[in-house]
Enzyme design. Structure first.
Site, PDB file in Angstrom:
ATOM      1  N   TYR A  41      46.869  22.129  44.701  1.00 50.56           N
ATOM      2  CA  TYR A  41      45.628  22.336  45.421  1.00 50.56           C
ATOM      3  C   TYR A  41      45.906  21.682  47.031  1.00 50.56           C
ATOM      4  CZ  TYR A  41      41.057  23.707  46.572  1.00 50.56           C
ATOM      5  OH  TYR A  41      39.653  24.301  47.147  1.00 50.56           O
ATOM      6  N   LYS A  96      42.479  46.371  26.370  1.00 49.13           N
ATOM      7  CA  LYS A  96      43.352  46.851  27.069  1.00 49.13           C
ATOM      8  C   LYS A  96      44.340  45.796  27.868  1.00 49.13           C
ATOM      9  CE  LYS A  96      44.925  50.885  28.966  1.00 49.13           C
ATOM     10  NZ  LYS A  96      44.989  52.322  28.155  1.00 49.13           N
TER      11      LYS A  96
END
Length: 751
Positions: A41, A96
């Site tokens: 970060y 999916k």
């Protein structure tokens, strides 16, 4: 073969446990120290941010964009369920996303957009473009799906692919290439009839026209009949593009003399008379889901010369989108494609068609329980084929490079294929293969402990999954009560409950056992008590007499006690060559540990037996056995009499002349780590071992339980090997799912 069945409860439990939904996010970098946080970060992250801002291409190097696909829907046309809305479609879209990961190692996230307005939908997707390497549109109703896809393709610089249209079209095209090859016809000469003018139908026709089919030879029909030039009723611009010059007005007219029928419509749309009126060697792709326009049986009844494909897995030639979209995106992502164009789709179809013409690998034949060879019942590869991952994406990538869709072409195609081969988790295809073999075997499975709710749930799952007949040893009333308590009251009628008290075979069983045990201190009274009152013994007697094909036991009693009981009926002791093999599945690797069940302290000859049993299990699982005899010493150092037998065991195998790889003694790191093996250039293993033969049962138990608890490995077993009949012993802490897995192994006769 029976169709898999499941209850509402099972479907809901699958989505609820172990955590709600079907996928989660995991970090790929360490996040343990202050330095890690500073790099991940702020402030370290500023470096790649500035570089990407200056050169957007670098996003593919420094972020997950290049392997991330969004599955996006508004839920207006959910598979066979209609307009369920955005939230109602989320379970399908999650599913999916999981398929992308499972079949092609593509990371995928599902996004459900709560709008039916194409403008709003397009704007939302376009604004998310920087996040993803590709967009997979799903379950959006026609004609909006055409508008949305067309606009997004024009506005975005990453592949946008509506799978309901093009996924179906690609697999349909692959099957058609091979069907016409077998029937000796050319696509440009064929009369083709398509029924169902929705998204999939229009895409199928467009793709096969790109492949050479002639416009006026292709007749499209919808619910109002033939779409002919001049028709005005129920038309739109997408249908009009396929209006043909023809006298035919109904599907029945159109089918006369047709070479090919493509159906993406509804059950029963095609009659036997229509099929009878088709040309010689007709090709019939009845792809309506879940039930085809006409079944293969009905079609072959009137036309034995027909080649038939459907959308169903219980018939040959399944047109299954999972053969297409994962590999199309894999190839497209790997060249950082701007789009998935027609050439890439055709390359995918041709690569699939070519793959079906080649010899089918053994593991696929094992998975299906039969040899598959190119012909009328095998024109499309199966989703089980392990070659798909390294054969289809390179074809797609090459087409993307040839047509200028690739931003970063692949220079070394051979190296690319190698990276694809190691990309996939082999354990998943092994487990899937075992499932398919079990389904083909249709074994009558005896569940010995019908008094346990977990066992009963597993028995119901076994039967409802279409794996075969479940025979439960127990009392009818007790079984009924426990199933009702588990919310499976309707399953009582499906299971066959077998009770020793009213079995007509009990006397035969007792005579058989008396013959075996009369010289081992057992009288007729002892035999009666065992056979009539002990479920483990009664179930074993059923199996011994062929009144079932496999046996599952051990969920309620410790394995050592169960083995003692089984030995009354079978020869399953150490001296009989029996051994227990446990499979550990972890991070895409599978390692077998033996012996985990039978031998307390094996000598060198026992260890050689154990290695042979474990090699049999490995072969059954589709693995090439590589055995390591493991110890705390490696090739004689440090010297210890405790390690001596591990040193001698390979020499015993030398004398036996076995056909698999083995080596030892060695520590576990040398067995499993190629780098560590390099220090011993003389050793004979050609890769990391996948079978560890350990010095004693206590070391086996410690190893397995440590891996399970600390590393979160999936444990299958112990698998009982070396006994004449197929018996599997569960552990007492097994879940219903674990028991089902053991039943599947027993059905495949693993070991």
């Amino acid at each position: 073969m029976s169709k898999p069945k499941f209850t509402r409860e099972e479907a809901l439990a699958f989505h609820l446990e172990p955590t709600p939904g079907k996928w989660e996010v995991q970090a790929t970098v360490p996040m343990t120290t202050q330095r890690d946080l500073s790099l991940a970060y702020s402030p370290g992250v500023a470096v790649p941010c500035e570089d990407i801002a200056a050169n957007p291409e670098l996003a593919y190097d420094y972020t997950n964009k290049g392997n991330l696909v969004a599955v996006i829907s508004n839920g207006t046309a959910v598979l066979g369920l209609g307009n369920l809305g955005a939230l109602g479609s989320k379970p399908v879209m999650e599913g999916k996303s999981v398929l992308f990961k499972r079949f092609a190692d593509v990371n995928s996230i599902d996004i459900e957009l709560d709008t039916e307005d194409p403008d709003e939908f397009c704007k939302a997707v376009r604004l998310m473009g920087p996040t993803f390497g590709g967009i997979n549109l799903e379950d959006i109703k026609a004609p909006e799906c055409f508008i949305i896809e067309q606009r997004l393709k024009e506005e975005m610089d990453i592949p946008v692919f509506h799978d309901d249209q093009h996924g179906t079209a690609v697999i349909c095209a692959a099957g058609l290439i091979n069907a016409l090859h077998l029937s000796g016809k050319k696509i440009e000469d064929c009369k083709i009839v398509l029924n169902g003018a929705g998204a999939a139908g229009i895409a199928c026709l467009e793709l096969i026209k790109r492949m050479g089919a002639q416009h006026d030879n292709c007749i499209m029909c919808d619910t109002k009949g033939v779409i002919y030039q001049g028709r005005t009723e129920g038309m739109n611009q997408w249908k009009s593009a396929h209006a043909a010059q023809t006298e035919a007005r109904s599907l029945e007219d159109a089918m006369k003399g047709a070479d090919v029928f493509l159906g993406v419509s509804a059950k029963g749309a095609v009659t036997q008379d229509m099929v009878a009126s088709m040309a010689d060697n007709p090709v019939i792709f009845a792809m309506a889901n879940p039930d085809p326009e006409i079944t293969p049986e009905e079609a072959h009844d009137v036309r034995p010369d027909a080649i038939v494909a459907t959308g169903r897995s219980d018939y040959p030639n399944q047109v299954n989108n999972v053969l297409g979209f994962p590999y199309l995106f894999r190839g497209a992502l790997d060249v950082h494609a701007r789009a998935i164009n027609d050439e890439m789709k055709i390359a995918c179809a041709q690569a699939l068609a070519e793959l079906a013409r080649e010899d089918v690998p053994d593991e696929v034949a094992l998975a299906y329980g039969k040899a598959l060879t190119f012909g009328r019942d095998y024109i499309i590869p199966t989703p089980f084929d392990p070659r798909l991952i390294h054969r289809i994406p390179p074809a797609v990538a090459k087409a993307g490079m040839a047509t200028g869709a690739a931003r970063r072409p692949i220079v070394d195609m051979d190296a690319y294929e190698e990276t694809l081969k190691v990309r996939m988790d082999p354990t998943a295809s092994i487990l899937r293969g075992i499932n398919a073999r079990a389904r083909a075997a249709q074994a009558r499975m005896i569940f010995a402990e019908g008094d346990d709710p977990r066992v009963l749930r597993a028995a119901v799952m076994y039967q409802r999954s279409g794996l075969g007949k479940a025979l439960v040893v127990g009392r009818e009333g007790d079984v009924k009560e426990k199933l009702e308590a588990a919310g499976l009251g309707d399953a009582v009628r499906e299971l066959e409950v077998v009770n020793a008290a009213n079995s007509r075979h009990l006397q035969t069983y007792k005579d058989f056992m008396y013959e075996r045990l009369q010289r081992k201190g057992m009288d007729r009274q002892d035999i009666h008590r065992l056979a009539a009152r002990d479920r483990h013994v009664f179930a074993a007697l059923m199996l011994a007499h062929g009144h079932g094909d496999g046996l599952i036991t051990g969920a309620t009693r410790k394995s050592a006690h169960v083995m003692q009981l089984l030995n009354h009926v079978f020869d399953a002791e150490a001296g009989d060559g029996a051994a227990g093999v446990t499979a550990l599945l972890h991070k895409g690797r599978i390692v077998l540990i033996a012996d985990t069940l039978v031998h307390e302290w094996p000598d060198e000859n026992d260890l050689a037996d154990i290695a042979e049993r474990a090699a049999d299990v490995a072969k059954h699982l589709g693995l090439e056995p590589r055995v390591a005899f493991v110890s705390f010493s490696t090739f004689g150092y440090p010297v210890s009499e405790r390690a001596e037998k591990m040193h001698i065991a390979p020499k015993v195998l030398d004398q036996r002349g076995v056909s698999f790889e083995y080596e030892g003694e060695m520590t576990v790191d040398v067995a499993l780590n190629l780098k560590a093996q390099e220090a011993y250039p003389f050793q004979r293993l050609t890769g990391p071992a996948n079978i560890l033969v350990v010095p004693a049962r206590h070391s086996a138990s410690i190893s397995v339980k440590l891996m399970q608890e600390m590393a979160g490995a999936t444990v299958i077993g112990p698998i009982l090997a070396g006994v004449d009949k197929s018996i599997q012993i569960c552990s007492t802490n097994s879940t219903a799912n674990d028991i089902l897995n053991m039943a599947i192994l027993a059905a495949c006769k693993v070991g």
